[in-house]
Motif scaffolding. Structure first.
Motif, PDB file in Angstrom:
ATOM      1  N   LEU A  90       0.224  -4.775  20.264  1.00 20.05           N
ATOM      2  CA  LEU A  90      -0.763  -5.654  20.888  1.00 20.05           C
ATOM      3  C   LEU A  90      -2.183  -5.136  20.675  1.00 20.05           C
ATOM      4  O   LEU A  90      -3.108  -5.924  20.452  1.00 20.05           O
ATOM      5  CB  LEU A  90      -0.472  -5.791  22.379  1.00 20.05           C
ATOM      6  N   LYS A  91      -2.364  -3.844  20.722  1.00 20.09           N
ATOM      7  CA  LYS A  91      -3.685  -3.268  20.460  1.00 20.09           C
ATOM      8  C   LYS A  91      -4.126  -3.551  19.027  1.00 20.09           C
ATOM      9  O   LYS A  91      -5.302  -3.861  18.777  1.00 20.09           O
ATOM     10  CB  LYS A  91      -3.669  -1.760  20.732  1.00 20.09           C
ATOM     11  N   ASP A  92      -3.200  -3.466  18.091  1.00 24.39           N
ATOM     12  CA  ASP A  92      -3.517  -3.786  16.693  1.00 24.39           C
ATOM     13  C   ASP A  92      -3.926  -5.249  16.561  1.00 24.39           C
ATOM     14  O   ASP A  92      -4.867  -5.579  15.824  1.00 24.39           O
ATOM     15  CB  ASP A  92      -2.314  -3.497  15.793  1.00 24.39           C
ATOM     16  N   LEU A  93      -3.218  -6.114  17.272  1.00 23.14           N
ATOM     17  CA  LEU A  93      -3.539  -7.539  17.235  1.00 23.14           C
ATOM     18  C   LEU A  93      -4.922  -7.799  17.841  1.00 23.14           C
ATOM     19  O   LEU A  93      -5.719  -8.573  17.295  1.00 23.14           O
ATOM     20  CB  LEU A  93      -2.475  -8.331  17.997  1.00 23.14           C
ATOM     21  N   LEU A  94      -5.223  -7.140  18.935  1.00 21.58           N
ATOM     22  CA  LEU A  94      -6.546  -7.291  19.557  1.00 21.58           C
ATOM     23  C   LEU A  94      -7.657  -6.849  18.608  1.00 21.58           C
ATOM     24  O   LEU A  94      -8.697  -7.515  18.498  1.00 21.58           O
ATOM     25  CB  LEU A  94      -6.609  -6.473  20.850  1.00 21.58           C
ATOM     26  N   ASP A  95      -7.443  -5.755  17.910  1.00 29.19           N
ATOM     27  CA  ASP A  95      -8.433  -5.291  16.927  1.00 29.19           C
ATOM     28  C   ASP A  95      -8.630  -6.332  15.830  1.00 29.19           C
ATOM     29  O   ASP A  95      -9.757  -6.587  15.390  1.00 29.19           O
ATOM     30  CB  ASP A  95      -7.989  -3.960  16.312  1.00 29.19           C
ATOM     31  N   ARG A  96      -7.534  -6.936  15.396  1.00 29.31           N
ATOM     32  CA  ARG A  96      -7.600  -7.883  14.283  1.00 29.31           C
ATOM     33  C   ARG A  96      -8.378  -9.150  14.649  1.00 29.31           C
ATOM     34  O   ARG A  96      -9.102  -9.703  13.807  1.00 29.31           O
ATOM     35  CB  ARG A  96      -6.182  -8.242  13.830  1.00 29.31           C
TER      36      ARG A  96
END
Length: 209
Positions: free
Chosen positions: A131-137
């Protein structure tokens, strides 16, 4: 007489030469329907604060702002709409107006205003990392704890400190699928279909029967 005038000069220097400073206003965070206004700590010198008022498009808002607070969150705003804000402080030394700022709420396809915190997960390490990776993206952000900027709490299970804080501050508590659908549809999604509901144990027992 000399002592008298020296005393007058001292009183003038202490109480009469430094007026309160006009507050400096800025936008801290903005979403489709809300924003956070923030201002520097008030510099009143020897004056006392009587009131602090927020103005939106020239109209005073009804919210009461404590003197020791330097931010306010305004919700229920129109999507993709420009607003004008300023604050006015009334003190024992007079009235002082801040700078005027203009701010436009986000369009539905702007996801950068999303600010999430995390609740309880079945597999917290792997799920939260994804989810953190998705938020960054998508250009959104996250924090370890719920705070004034938090727009949503992502969780699979009820419970925990962040969950309780989100409930207390009426922050939407949603399943991770909400964020996935925001990314998939390239626009903010309604939170209600993804809410987590903490159903009492006796209700679960009745439903199973």
């Amino acid at each position: 007489m000399k002592d008298f005038w020296e005393l007058q000069d001292h009183i003038l220097a202490t109480f009469g030469e430094k007026e309160p400073e006009a507050p400096v206003l800025r936008v801290k965070n903005i979403t489709q329907t809300s924003l956070i206004l923030e201002w520097d700590p008030l510099v009143l010198h020897t004056a006392k604060l009587r009131s602090l008022d927020i103005y939106k498009n020239g109209t005073k808002l009804a919210q009461h702002i404590p003197g020791n607070t330097n931010f306010i969150k305004l919700s229920g705003l129109d999507v993709d709409h420009e607003f004008e804000f300023h604050i006015v402080i009334k003190t024992t030394a007079g009235e002082f107006k801040s700078n005027i700022i203009k701010a436009r709420t986000h369009k539905m396809d702007n996801l950068t205003g999303i600010r999430v915190a995390f609740g309880k997960f079945d597999e917290p390490e792997s799920a939260v990392t994804e989810l953190k990776d998705l938020l960054d993206r998508i250009g959104a952000s996250w924090s370890e704890e719920v705070n004034i900027e938090t727009t949503h709490l992502l969780a699979q299970l009820p419970g925990g400190a962040n969950y309780e804080n989100a409930v207390q501050h009426s922050i939407p508590i949603v399943k991770p699928e909400w964020l996935v659908q925001c990314d998939r549809n390239k626009k903010i999604q309604p939170a209600l279909p993804y809410y987590i509901v903490n159903v009492p144990n006796n209700a679960n027992t009745s439903n199973n029967e």
